[in-house]
Write an enzyme that holds these catalytic residues in place. Structure first.
Site, PDB file in Angstrom:
ATOM      1  N   GLU A  53      41.535  76.658 -15.375  1.00 29.33           N
ATOM      2  CA  GLU A  53      42.167  76.163 -16.885  1.00 29.33           C
ATOM      3  C   GLU A  53      40.365  75.126 -16.694  1.00 29.33           C
ATOM      4  O   GLU A  53      40.052  75.936 -17.933  1.00 29.33           O
ATOM      5  CB  GLU A  53      43.022  75.487 -17.006  1.00 29.33           C
ATOM      6  CG  GLU A  53      44.367  76.923 -17.556  1.00 29.33           C
ATOM      7  CD  GLU A  53      45.294  75.935 -15.865  1.00 29.33           C
ATOM      8  OE1 GLU A  53      46.099  76.720 -15.684  1.00 29.33           O
ATOM      9  OE2 GLU A  53      44.209  76.161 -14.825  1.00 29.33           O
ATOM     10  N   CYS A  81      49.339  72.695 -15.498  1.00 26.05           N
ATOM     11  CA  CYS A  81      49.961  71.423 -15.555  1.00 26.05           C
ATOM     12  C   CYS A  81      49.512  70.282 -16.299  1.00 26.05           C
ATOM     13  O   CYS A  81      48.073  70.929 -17.016  1.00 26.05           O
ATOM     14  CB  CYS A  81      49.555  70.473 -13.801  1.00 26.05           C
ATOM     15  SG  CYS A  81      46.891  70.436 -13.667  1.00 26.05           S
TER      16      CYS A  81
END
Length: 150
Positions: A53, A81
């Site tokens: 990401e 996360c």
């Protein structure tokens, strides 16, 4: 929304798998075109921030010459996360499509919800795709690691 973009993210995850990285992939889409793609490189780069990401966000920002990714959608194979969820919010990505949940550190609703949190004033359009390919690649990766360590 084009759910086929999750397959592009899964292709990125497969690249990570080939490098013995945790197989997570991400693509960022604007106006129905992929503008950035990335996969985990944490082990390869010895960088704890080298998640798919984060790398995809950096590439998209470079491409658009702007840190604001308003109007963009991210497709990611695994629920982000806390670090990645925060970066997604900070980048102003408009839509997040998630292939599978992360029961150990998912920060989009599974363990905590940083992307839709009234205390943090964060509101992101999150779509759960529950793609078997996204969960299977991770299950098999970790099963193989456990098997090798026996």
């Amino acid at each position: 929304m084009d759910k086929s973009f999750i397959l592009d993210a899964l292709d990125e995850a497969k690249k990570a798998l080939e490098m013995n990285e945790v197989p997570v992939g991400a693509v960022i889409v604007k106006e129905n075109k992929i503008i950035a793609r990335a996969f985990n490189l944490k082990e390869t780069l010895n960088d704890p921030t080298a998640h798919a990401e984060i790398l995809a966000i950096k590439k998209a920002c470079d491409k658009l010459k702007n840190w604001r990714l308003t109007g963009c959608s991210m497709y990611v194979t695994l629920e982000p996360c806390p670090m990645c969820a925060s970066a997604i919010v900070q980048s102003r990505i408009s839509n997040l499509y998630i292939g599978t949940f992360d029961s150990s550190s998912g920060a989009c609703g599974t363990v905590v919800d940083l992307v839709n949190n009234r205390y943090l004033n964060t509101y992101l359009n999150v779509n759960w795709l529950y793609d078997d390919g996204c969960s299977d690649i991770l299950k098999n990766f970790f099963k193989n690691i456990r098997y090798k360590n026996i």
